[in-house]
Design a protein around this motif. Sequence first.
Motif, mmCIF file in Angstrom:
data_model
loop_
_atom_site.group_PDB
_atom_site.id
_atom_site.type_symbol
_atom_site.label_atom_id
_atom_site.label_comp_id
_atom_site.label_asym_id
_atom_site.label_seq_id
_atom_site.Cartn_x
_atom_site.Cartn_y
_atom_site.Cartn_z
ATOM 1 N N SER A 106 0.844 -1.189 0.000
ATOM 2 C CA SER A 106 0.000 0.000 0.000
ATOM 3 C C SER A 106 0.878 1.238 0.000
ATOM 4 C CB SER A 106 -0.938 0.006 1.211
ATOM 5 O OG SER A 106 -0.194 0.011 2.422
ATOM 6 N N ARG A 107 0.284 2.364 -0.401
ATOM 7 C CA ARG A 107 1.003 3.626 -0.396
ATOM 8 C C ARG A 107 0.354 4.565 0.604
ATOM 9 N NH1 ARG A 107 3.057 5.070 -6.457
ATOM 10 N NH2 ARG A 107 3.987 6.818 -5.320
ATOM 11 N N GLY A 108 1.176 5.398 1.217
ATOM 12 C CA GLY A 108 0.662 6.351 2.163
ATOM 13 C C GLY A 108 -0.034 7.512 1.469
ATOM 14 N N ASN A 109 -0.729 8.300 2.248
ATOM 15 C CA ASN A 109 -1.445 9.450 1.697
ATOM 16 C C ASN A 109 -0.507 10.450 1.038
ATOM 17 O OD1 ASN A 109 -3.932 8.462 2.541
ATOM 18 N ND2 ASN A 109 -3.784 9.469 4.524
ATOM 19 N N ALA A 110 0.708 10.514 1.511
ATOM 20 C CA ALA A 110 1.683 11.438 0.951
ATOM 21 C C ALA A 110 2.221 10.950 -0.386
ATOM 22 C CB ALA A 110 2.840 11.632 1.920
ATOM 23 N N LYS A 111 1.925 9.712 -0.762
ATOM 24 C CA LYS A 111 2.295 9.119 -2.041
ATOM 25 C C LYS A 111 3.791 8.892 -2.206
ATOM 26 C CE LYS A 111 -1.965 9.051 -3.363
ATOM 27 N NZ LYS A 111 -2.718 7.764 -3.351
ATOM 28 N N ASN A 112 4.605 9.363 -1.260
ATOM 29 C CA ASN A 112 6.027 9.069 -1.345
ATOM 30 C C ASN A 112 6.438 8.072 -0.272
ATOM 31 O OD1 ASN A 112 5.800 10.698 0.867
ATOM 32 N ND2 ASN A 112 7.580 11.956 0.402
ATOM 33 N N THR A 113 5.444 7.343 0.250
ATOM 34 C CA THR A 113 5.698 6.283 1.195
ATOM 35 C C THR A 113 5.033 5.009 0.693
ATOM 36 O OG1 THR A 113 3.741 6.886 2.481
ATOM 37 C CG2 THR A 113 5.839 7.833 3.179
ATOM 38 N N VAL A 114 5.621 3.887 1.052
ATOM 39 C CA VAL A 114 5.057 2.594 0.661
ATOM 40 C C VAL A 114 5.231 1.624 1.801
ATOM 41 C CG1 VAL A 114 7.201 1.772 -0.440
ATOM 42 C CG2 VAL A 114 4.979 0.872 -1.190
ATOM 43 N N TYR A 115 4.262 0.744 1.957
ATOM 44 C CA TYR A 115 4.265 -0.222 3.037
ATOM 45 C C TYR A 115 4.110 -1.628 2.463
ATOM 46 C CZ TYR A 115 3.073 4.106 5.426
ATOM 47 O OH TYR A 115 3.066 5.402 5.871
ATOM 48 N N LEU A 116 4.615 -2.579 3.210
ATOM 49 C CA LEU A 116 4.423 -3.979 2.849
ATOM 50 C C LEU A 116 3.997 -4.728 4.109
ATOM 51 C CD1 LEU A 116 4.650 -6.047 0.496
ATOM 52 C CD2 LEU A 116 6.909 -6.640 1.426
ATOM 53 N N GLN A 117 2.759 -5.134 4.134
ATOM 54 C CA GLN A 117 2.260 -5.956 5.230
ATOM 55 C C GLN A 117 2.497 -7.413 4.876
ATOM 56 O OE1 GLN A 117 0.900 -5.080 8.264
ATOM 57 N NE2 GLN A 117 0.985 -7.282 8.700
ATOM 58 N N MET A 118 3.266 -8.094 5.691
ATOM 59 C CA MET A 118 3.629 -9.484 5.424
ATOM 60 C C MET A 118 2.998 -10.371 6.486
ATOM 61 S SD MET A 118 7.628 -9.022 4.332
ATOM 62 C CE MET A 118 8.155 -8.566 5.967
ATOM 63 N N ASN A 119 2.091 -11.230 6.069
ATOM 64 C CA ASN A 119 1.397 -12.138 6.965
ATOM 65 C C ASN A 119 1.778 -13.580 6.651
ATOM 66 O OD1 ASN A 119 -0.044 -9.884 8.001
ATOM 67 N ND2 ASN A 119 -1.563 -10.097 6.374
ATOM 68 N N SER A 120 1.498 -14.451 7.577
ATOM 69 C CA SER A 120 1.760 -15.886 7.396
ATOM 70 C C SER A 120 3.168 -16.118 6.859
ATOM 71 C CB SER A 120 0.723 -16.491 6.441
ATOM 72 O OG SER A 120 -0.588 -16.296 6.928
ATOM 73 N N LEU A 121 4.127 -15.507 7.500
ATOM 74 C CA LEU A 121 5.500 -15.585 7.013
ATOM 75 C C LEU A 121 6.055 -17.002 7.082
ATOM 76 C CD1 LEU A 121 6.733 -12.244 8.498
ATOM 77 C CD2 LEU A 121 6.992 -12.911 6.108
ATOM 78 N N LYS A 122 6.889 -17.308 6.097
ATOM 79 C CA LYS A 122 7.502 -18.627 5.992
ATOM 80 C C LYS A 122 9.024 -18.469 6.040
ATOM 81 C CE LYS A 122 3.854 -20.061 2.743
ATOM 82 N NZ LYS A 122 3.581 -20.582 1.383
ATOM 83 N N PRO A 123 9.730 -19.505 6.435
ATOM 84 C CA PRO A 123 11.195 -19.418 6.449
ATOM 85 C C PRO A 123 11.771 -18.998 5.090
ATOM 86 C CG PRO A 123 10.501 -21.347 7.674
ATOM 87 C CD PRO A 123 9.258 -20.780 7.037
ATOM 88 N N GLU A 124 11.129 -19.384 4.021
ATOM 89 C CA GLU A 124 11.625 -19.023 2.689
ATOM 90 C C GLU A 124 11.420 -17.546 2.356
ATOM 91 O OE1 GLU A 124 9.541 -21.571 3.450
ATOM 92 O OE2 GLU A 124 8.034 -21.858 1.854
ATOM 93 N N ASP A 125 10.740 -16.819 3.214
ATOM 94 C CA ASP A 125 10.627 -15.375 3.046
ATOM 95 C C ASP A 125 11.842 -14.642 3.606
ATOM 96 O OD1 ASP A 125 7.157 -15.713 3.858
ATOM 97 O OD2 ASP A 125 8.024 -15.428 1.857
#
Length: 117
Positions: free
Chosen positions: A70-89
């Motif tokens: 997702s991107r923040g309201n300022a548009k110069n920020t970005v996020y990555l929500q990582m769920n159900s993480l695996k060792p291969e991540d």
Amino acid sequence: QVQLVESGGGLVQAGGALRLSCAASRSFVRFNVMGWYRQAPGKQRELVATITSGGSSNYADSVKGRFFISRGNAKNTVYLQMNSLKPEDTAVYYCNATIMVVAADYWGQGTHVTVSS
């Protein structure tokens, strides 16, 4: 010069979650595409997810349904929500941002994500 500053990496158990953040050092910059790439030990850097200024997103097959960009309201920020993480991540995750009109491509310094089994 624009710098990308990442945060949010760390050590987590398999099945856990982490949220990565990336912000540009200059608030007035507007990127066409922002995204996340990762590089595991001994492997090439690979795309994880990207998102355009219009909100269109793209994911690697290996993370679909688990990771969300997702991107923040300022548009110069970005996020990555990582769920159900695996060792291969487990990898170093890099933020990337592109300004197409000037063919400019920027990279963050990388943040480590380690998923234990």
